[in-house]
Design a protein around this motif. Sequence first.
Motif, short mmCIF file in Angstrom:
data_model
loop_
_atom_site.label_atom_id
_atom_site.label_comp_id
_atom_site.label_asym_id
_atom_site.label_seq_id
_atom_site.Cartn_x
_atom_site.Cartn_y
_atom_site.Cartn_z
N UNK A 67 28.49 36.44 54.39
CA UNK A 67 29.86 36.20 53.80
C UNK A 67 30.32 35.09 53.34
N UNK A 68 30.72 35.04 51.90
CA UNK A 68 31.05 33.82 51.36
C UNK A 68 32.53 33.84 50.72
N UNK A 69 33.19 32.93 51.15
CA UNK A 69 34.57 32.72 50.95
C UNK A 69 34.92 31.69 50.01
N UNK A 70 35.54 31.67 48.85
CA UNK A 70 35.95 30.83 47.96
C UNK A 70 37.50 30.72 47.76
N UNK A 71 37.97 29.73 48.76
CA UNK A 71 39.37 29.52 48.59
C UNK A 71 39.98 30.71 49.05
N UNK A 72 39.83 31.36 50.09
CA UNK A 72 40.28 32.56 50.61
C UNK A 72 41.65 32.43 51.39
N UNK A 73 42.42 33.40 51.62
CA UNK A 73 43.71 33.25 52.31
C UNK A 73 43.62 33.50 53.88
N UNK A 130 25.09 40.39 50.69
CA UNK A 130 26.03 39.59 50.76
C UNK A 130 27.50 40.04 50.21
N UNK A 131 28.20 39.80 50.78
CA UNK A 131 29.85 39.79 50.39
C UNK A 131 30.33 38.51 50.18
N UNK A 132 30.91 38.06 48.79
CA UNK A 132 31.71 36.91 48.38
C UNK A 132 32.93 37.47 47.81
N UNK A 133 33.72 36.23 47.65
CA UNK A 133 35.08 36.63 47.00
C UNK A 133 35.75 35.04 46.88
N UNK A 134 36.74 35.24 45.78
CA UNK A 134 37.65 34.11 45.42
C UNK A 134 39.09 34.49 45.54
N UNK A 135 39.99 33.56 46.52
CA UNK A 135 41.33 33.87 46.43
C UNK A 135 41.42 35.15 47.55
N UNK A 136 42.52 36.16 46.78
CA UNK A 136 42.40 37.57 47.61
C UNK A 136 41.22 38.17 47.69
N UNK A 137 40.13 38.01 46.67
CA UNK A 137 38.78 38.46 46.75
C UNK A 137 38.08 37.81 47.92
N UNK A 138 38.18 36.70 48.32
CA UNK A 138 37.88 36.03 49.46
C UNK A 138 38.40 36.39 50.69
N UNK A 139 39.67 36.81 50.76
CA UNK A 139 40.25 37.53 52.06
C UNK A 139 39.49 38.65 52.36
N UNK A 168 30.49 40.49 44.54
CA UNK A 168 31.54 39.36 44.15
C UNK A 168 32.91 40.04 43.98
N UNK A 169 33.84 39.58 44.85
CA UNK A 169 35.33 40.17 44.68
C UNK A 169 36.01 39.23 43.81
N UNK A 170 36.53 39.66 42.75
CA UNK A 170 37.44 38.95 42.12
C UNK A 170 38.83 38.47 42.72
N UNK A 171 39.62 37.59 42.30
CA UNK A 171 40.87 37.20 42.77
C UNK A 171 41.96 38.19 42.15
N UNK A 172 43.24 37.91 42.71
CA UNK A 172 44.53 38.63 42.37
C UNK A 172 44.65 38.61 40.85
#
Length: 233
Positions: free
Chosen positions: A150-156, A125-134, A56-60
């Motif tokens: 691949x999981x994208x929560x509100x990515x750009x 799996x790779x997941x992330x939110x916002x910039x982490x989603x990108x 899980x990758x965090x946001x900016x």
Amino acid sequence: MFDPSLMGRLSFRHIVPSLPPLNPGRNHLGIAEERDAVLYVPASLPKSGPVPMLVMFHGAGGFPEKVLPFLEEHAEREGFLLLAPHSMFPTWDIVIGGSGPDLQRLELALTAVGSRYLLDPTHLGFAGFSDGGSYSLSIGITNGDLVSHVIVFSGGFMSVFMQEGAPKVFIAHGLIDEQLPIETSGRANATKLKGAGYDVEYVEFNGKHAIQPPIVKLAVDFFLDKPAASDAQ
């Protein structure tokens, strides 16, 4: 000779563990003195056989401890490892100018976990939110021969120069996202991937730019290949 890491390619490959497992709970991996990666080990993790892992990758401006609470209860209930890297800078390198130190740190984190656990290649799996989603979307598609979901929560955006494999993709985006408009991000990314032949589950929700617990539940079910409620009926 051209270095594939400049294009976002990971060199990590699954190995036979040679070190003992870590204690249940949050564990700093010790790959860096500052901004270390954190691995959450559920008490419910199977004692033998390959185990699933979600990264899980965090946001900016975020950090591992900010995103872990959204997924820890799911990891505990379902029995999968949860890895949360920490970006070297306020956001991920690919957002600033291209793959670099964060990809190297990710390699170290994956190797550290792989040396202690036999990872399930069908559920990495790779997941992330916002910039982490990108970041999740870009690095996940680039390394689809390694990443299964691949999981994208509100990515750009999606920055992909090489496409390998065919990971399953879950994209969720808020209808009233005030930071990353849905038309130019969630919808655009889903349309592009579907057109390229990827298996995409796309979800829109009535909300702003935030991680939504009900959407996380859908994403975890997706990661574990559980049938959707409509399919189970």
